[in-house]
Design a protein around this motif. Structure first.
Motif, PDB file in Angstrom:
ATOM      1  N   ASP A   5       0.845  -1.191   0.000  1.00 48.95           N
ATOM      2  CA  ASP A   5       0.000   0.000   0.000  1.00 48.95           C
ATOM      3  C   ASP A   5       0.884   1.247   0.000  1.00 48.95           C
ATOM      4  OD1 ASP A   5       0.965   0.287   2.594  1.00 48.95           O
ATOM      5  OD2 ASP A   5      -0.895  -0.344   3.548  1.00 48.95           O
ATOM      6  N   LEU A   6       0.246   2.406   0.002  1.00 49.75           N
ATOM      7  CA  LEU A   6       0.980   3.671  -0.106  1.00 49.75           C
ATOM      8  C   LEU A   6       1.988   3.827   1.026  1.00 49.75           C
ATOM      9  CD1 LEU A   6       1.343   6.502  -1.427  1.00 49.75           C
ATOM     10  CD2 LEU A   6      -0.447   7.318   0.115  1.00 49.75           C
ATOM     11  N   ALA A   7       1.580   3.508   2.265  1.00 43.11           N
ATOM     12  CA  ALA A   7       2.480   3.682   3.407  1.00 43.11           C
ATOM     13  C   ALA A   7       3.699   2.773   3.294  1.00 43.11           C
ATOM     14  CB  ALA A   7       1.726   3.405   4.707  1.00 43.11           C
ATOM     15  N   ALA A   8       3.476   1.531   2.884  1.00 43.50           N
ATOM     16  CA  ALA A   8       4.589   0.592   2.747  1.00 43.50           C
ATOM     17  C   ALA A   8       5.530   1.004   1.626  1.00 43.50           C
ATOM     18  CB  ALA A   8       4.055  -0.816   2.505  1.00 43.50           C
ATOM     19  N   MET A   9       4.969   1.501   0.526  1.00 43.08           N
ATOM     20  CA  MET A   9       5.823   1.951  -0.576  1.00 43.08           C
ATOM     21  C   MET A   9       6.623   3.183  -0.170  1.00 43.08           C
ATOM     22  SD  MET A   9       7.136   1.743  -3.517  1.00 43.08           S
ATOM     23  CE  MET A   9       6.224   0.375  -4.252  1.00 43.08           C
ATOM     24  N   ALA A  10       5.989   4.103   0.550  1.00 52.50           N
ATOM     25  CA  ALA A  10       6.703   5.293   1.012  1.00 52.50           C
ATOM     26  C   ALA A  10       7.873   4.908   1.904  1.00 52.50           C
ATOM     27  CB  ALA A  10       5.741   6.216   1.760  1.00 52.50           C
ATOM     28  N   PRO A  46       4.566   9.217   3.384  1.00 49.74           N
ATOM     29  CA  PRO A  46       3.429   8.988   2.480  1.00 49.74           C
ATOM     30  C   PRO A  46       2.950  10.284   1.814  1.00 49.74           C
ATOM     31  CG  PRO A  46       3.142   7.705   4.473  1.00 49.74           C
ATOM     32  CD  PRO A  46       4.328   8.595   4.706  1.00 49.74           C
ATOM     33  N   ARG A  47       2.971  11.389   2.575  1.00 47.06           N
ATOM     34  CA  ARG A  47       2.536  12.667   2.006  1.00 47.06           C
ATOM     35  C   ARG A  47       3.457  13.096   0.858  1.00 47.06           C
ATOM     36  NH1 ARG A  47       1.765  17.922   5.770  1.00 47.06           N
ATOM     37  NH2 ARG A  47      -0.086  16.741   6.397  1.00 47.06           N
ATOM     38  N   GLN A  66       1.211  13.184  -7.630  1.00 43.84           N
ATOM     39  CA  GLN A  66       0.241  14.167  -8.120  1.00 43.84           C
ATOM     40  C   GLN A  66       0.910  15.141  -9.090  1.00 43.84           C
ATOM     41  OE1 GLN A  66      -1.186  15.771  -4.398  1.00 43.84           O
ATOM     42  NE2 GLN A  66      -2.985  14.431  -4.362  1.00 43.84           N
ATOM     43  N   GLN A  67       2.145  15.541  -8.775  1.00 42.53           N
ATOM     44  CA  GLN A  67       2.870  16.442  -9.658  1.00 42.53           C
ATOM     45  C   GLN A  67       3.162  15.794 -11.008  1.00 42.53           C
ATOM     46  OE1 GLN A  67       6.259  17.423  -7.230  1.00 42.53           O
ATOM     47  NE2 GLN A  67       5.199  19.070  -6.138  1.00 42.53           N
ATOM     48  N   ALA A  68       3.247  14.452 -11.000  1.00 40.82           N
ATOM     49  CA  ALA A  68       3.477  13.715 -12.243  1.00 40.82           C
ATOM     50  C   ALA A  68       2.160  13.396 -12.951  1.00 40.82           C
ATOM     51  CB  ALA A  68       4.240  12.432 -11.961  1.00 40.82           C
ATOM     52  N   GLY A  69       1.052  13.945 -12.415  1.00 40.02           N
ATOM     53  CA  GLY A  69      -0.246  13.716 -13.028  1.00 40.02           C
ATOM     54  C   GLY A  69      -0.798  12.335 -12.773  1.00 40.02           C
TER      55      GLY A  69
END
Length: 343
Positions: free
Chosen positions: A259-264, A271-272, A279-282
């Motif tokens: 998930d996002l937290a694990a990837m971060a 995560p933020r 988001q900046q990469a669209g």
């Protein structure tokens, strides 16, 4: 030579780890000159603070050392020679953290700075905390050496933090007992179990709340800043934006995808921060996950010997209907229609 694949960054390993390997080999009565020759740098150059050895060279060096050492148990001997301060700011952060749990989390978070292509997960189970050690790419025949060195190294790190044996700790290895199993068990002060389901450090939950003897919040904060600065420095030299590196890691990761937290955590960012970069990469993390899953799904569905349910389970879905809905969302058609259309 084994192709190592991708990591969250590819900065090689610190030169001091090669120096330590040479010293261990010398202690075994072997001439380490050949190892230094393979790396192409002198001992003095490898001891420089910013020295890094490319992964392929480091792998060849370790393979050569294994050939020279034979069944001497090179992994646990290497771990025994390791001191926590050799890990630089990562070791200092572990040493000064408020609790052992914080120290281990720091070691896990920044593991990629010292051992690219490896990460350590964490889960709680019946009063114990299990830290499985996982390779993100196949390290070839040095796999057992690296696993042994790292897991035994964690036990010695805990001993250094506590100045005592970590009571209740265990080491689990997937491999059967090696030729040096008795020597390994005699060296490691905690139970060592072979033929297990995973390579892991296992600790009692209560141990994680114990404070290291050198806990110091100010030192820990400075060490964390140094770790973040090192991550940033290597990331600037890494080709490709963060979104592409996330996509590369997901492609090399077995289902279920993190998930996002694990990837971060694996990318050593918050995560933020990861969410903002995507988001900046669209894009978004969900979108990148979907791209990778859709890519895999199409490849698997082309094998008509596999049922749709087999493909769903291989992608981490417990319900075939959920997979079918996801595939239709990705492609506008069901898996069955995809096959009927002849892709």
């Amino acid at each position: 030579m084994v192709t190592l694949g991708r990591a969250w960054f590819d900065a090689g390993i610190p030169g001091i780890y090669v120096v330590l390997l040479c010293d261990v080999m010398k202690g075994l009565g072997k001439d380490p000159a050949a190892l230094l020759g393979g790396v192409g740098e002198s001992r003095e150059q490898l001891l420089a603070p910013q020295s890094r050895v490319p992964l392929e060279q480091a792998q060849r060096c370790a393979e050569q050392a294994l050939d020279m050492a034979g069944s001497a148990g090179l992994g646990f001997r290497y771990a025994r020679a390791m001191r926590i301060t050799l890990h630089g700011p990562v070791g200092l952060l572990a040493l000064s953290s408020a609790t052992l749990g914080d120290g281990l989390d720091a070691a896990r978070r920044y593991l990629g700075l010292r051992a690219p292509f490896w990460h350590m997960d964490r889960r709680e189970e019946a009063g114990r905390v299990i830290f499985p050690l996982v390779a993100t790419a196949d390290p070839g025949r040095i796999h057992a050496f690296v696993v042994e060195a790292m897991l035994v190294g964690f036990i010695h790190m805990l001993e250094q933090l506590l100045e005592a044996v970590p009571e209740g700790a265990e080491l689990h290895f997937r491999q059967p007992p090696p030729a040096h199993a008795m020597a390994l068990r005699g060296e490691v002060p905690v139970p060592v179990r072979f033929n297990q389901d995973e390579d892991a450090l296992v600790l009692p939950q209560a141990l994680l709340s114990v404070a290291p003897l050198l806990a110091d919040p100010q030192t820990a904060a400075l060490a964390r800043e140094q770790c973040e600065a090192e991550v940033s420095r290597w990331r600037l030299e890494q080709e490709g934006p963060l979104a592409e590196r996330v996509r590369a890691v997901l492609r090399d990761t077995a289902a279920p995808l993190p998930d996002l937290a694990a990837m971060a955590e694996r990318m050593a960012v918050s995560p933020r921060t990861l969410k903002r970069h995507l988001q900046q990469a669209g894009s978004s993390y969900r979108q990148v996950q979907d791209e990778v899953l859709y890519e895999r799904a199409r490849a698997l569905l082309k094998d008509r010997h596999q049922r749709v349910s087999d493909v769903a389970y291989a992608l981490g879905y417990n319900d075939v209907a959920n997979f079918s809905r996801a595939f239709k969302r990705w492609s506008g058609e069901t898996p069955k229609q995809f096959r009927e259309r002849g892709y």
